[in-house]
Design a protein around this motif. Sequence first.
Motif, PDB file in Angstrom:
ATOM      1  N   ASN A   2       0.802  -1.083  -0.059  1.00 22.39           N
ATOM      2  CA  ASN A   2      -0.099   0.082  -0.006  1.00 22.39           C
ATOM      3  C   ASN A   2       0.963   1.256  -0.019  1.00 22.39           C
ATOM      4  O   ASN A   2       1.925   1.253   0.654  1.00 22.39           O
ATOM      5  CB  ASN A   2      -1.104  -0.059   1.452  1.00 22.39           C
ATOM      6  CG  ASN A   2      -1.856   1.070   1.190  1.00 22.39           C
ATOM      7  OD1 ASN A   2      -1.866   1.960   1.675  1.00 22.39           O
ATOM      8  ND2 ASN A   2      -3.165   0.458   0.675  1.00 22.39           N
ATOM      9  N   LYS A  33      -4.981   7.190   0.811  1.00 19.59           N
ATOM     10  CA  LYS A  33      -6.040   7.130  -0.279  1.00 19.59           C
ATOM     11  C   LYS A  33      -5.893   5.986  -1.037  1.00 19.59           C
ATOM     12  O   LYS A  33      -7.009   5.458  -1.505  1.00 19.59           O
ATOM     13  CB  LYS A  33      -5.503   8.416  -1.162  1.00 19.59           C
ATOM     14  CG  LYS A  33      -5.798   9.914  -0.375  1.00 19.59           C
ATOM     15  CD  LYS A  33      -5.169  10.963  -1.324  1.00 19.59           C
ATOM     16  CE  LYS A  33      -5.022  12.217  -0.830  1.00 19.59           C
ATOM     17  NZ  LYS A  33      -4.469  13.447  -1.652  1.00 19.59           N
ATOM     18  N   PRO A  87      -6.367   2.339  -1.897  1.00 22.17           N
ATOM     19  CA  PRO A  87      -7.557   1.498  -1.222  1.00 22.17           C
ATOM     20  C   PRO A  87      -6.910   0.290  -0.600  1.00 22.17           C
ATOM     21  O   PRO A  87      -5.683  -0.289  -0.962  1.00 22.17           O
ATOM     22  CB  PRO A  87      -8.368   1.225  -2.528  1.00 22.17           C
ATOM     23  CG  PRO A  87      -7.691   1.401  -3.727  1.00 22.17           C
ATOM     24  CD  PRO A  87      -6.545   2.598  -3.258  1.00 22.17           C
ATOM     25  N   TRP A  88      -7.530  -0.375   0.247  1.00 19.32           N
ATOM     26  CA  TRP A  88      -7.121  -1.530   0.851  1.00 19.32           C
ATOM     27  C   TRP A  88      -8.275  -2.879   0.227  1.00 19.32           C
ATOM     28  O   TRP A  88      -9.460  -2.742   0.675  1.00 19.32           O
ATOM     29  CB  TRP A  88      -7.149  -1.680   2.128  1.00 19.32           C
ATOM     30  CG  TRP A  88      -6.262  -0.962   2.755  1.00 19.32           C
ATOM     31  CD1 TRP A  88      -6.215   0.334   3.123  1.00 19.32           C
ATOM     32  CD2 TRP A  88      -4.969  -1.153   3.079  1.00 19.32           C
ATOM     33  NE1 TRP A  88      -5.125   0.797   3.619  1.00 19.32           N
ATOM     34  CE2 TRP A  88      -4.088  -0.263   3.617  1.00 19.32           C
ATOM     35  CE3 TRP A  88      -4.075  -2.402   3.123  1.00 19.32           C
ATOM     36  CZ2 TRP A  88      -2.857  -0.179   4.281  1.00 19.32           C
ATOM     37  CZ3 TRP A  88      -2.757  -2.648   3.475  1.00 19.32           C
ATOM     38  CH2 TRP A  88      -2.306  -1.482   4.144  1.00 19.32           C
ATOM     39  N   GLY A 108      -4.994   3.957   6.673  1.00 22.79           N
ATOM     40  CA  GLY A 108      -6.233   3.308   5.651  1.00 22.79           C
ATOM     41  C   GLY A 108      -7.301   2.478   6.466  1.00 22.79           C
ATOM     42  O   GLY A 108      -8.324   2.172   5.949  1.00 22.79           O
TER      43      GLY A 108
END
Length: 324
Positions: A138, A143, A145-146, A187
Amino acid sequence: MATPLSAAAVLTALRAEGVQVVEVGDWRTHNRNHKGAWGPVNGSIVHHTVTRGTANTVALCRDGHSALPGPLCHGVIAKNGQVHLVGWGRANHAGGGDGNVLTQVTAESYDTRPSAPTKGNANGVDGNARFYGWECENLGDGKDPWPAAQYEAIVRVQVALCRAHGWSAKSVIGHLEWSSDKVDPRGFTMPDLRADVAERLTHPAGWSPGATTPTPAPSPEENPMAGITKQDIYDAVWKTDQIPAPADAADIKTNQTWAAQSVLTDLHGRVRRMDATVAAQAVAIKALAGWLGGGADTATIVAAVESAIRDAVITVDVDINQES
């Protein structure tokens, strides 16, 4: 506080939890143990990588960089949910952290979060000896995404370790909860992750929301091959250390005990070198037969034969390099 799982034991635990495992090279023995102890372990730390691209991320976490040698974690959790095991043993992932946090994690004595760390990488206690480490692909900007598959894999990995050691979800922390100079992971929140780990720990290994109760697997007495996968067979045949490496092996210093792969690779190289030698000898014999019959002097014959042998060996070497 526990003895670290063996490589075989962590594979069993991860697969039982439904984790898609990718074994990277010599991960079972790739570590930094020569720099210090690994264990007893007290928990597991979740990181983000600040990278993009699974292949580059895995390579970086396995090999490290000029300022920080690898492995940089035990496993890389990719966007697609696969977990790439890159090392086992001491790894450069946790660095220095807060001793009070270590005490709280060991006792699993905190509420929703450990106390905020006041020590960092430069002045904290050694975390590389005390924690498993998982780098998650990541950018870490809050910002990126996961994906659901990745987050699910993060949960399953932590559940596998907790279940194997008899820990609760409080043995799982983020790097930002360990060290005052870290912000990862970003996140999602660690309390939320721990809640998901705790929920899954109330169910059998491999459970998924909405899944029906699985049919019990046959016992070993009913099916001797029960639970054995193709990967297990591959590991047993190709990766198990079997014989001492030959004294003249090119990698004798780093690969002293050979498995089947190393034996076959070495055998192939020796056969190819024999081909080169035989080709050179054939050329020499043919040349001698011609020149001896022509009445040439000894010096001329020797020089011509040496040149012919050299040309033959170069030709065969080129062929070998092109075909290998």
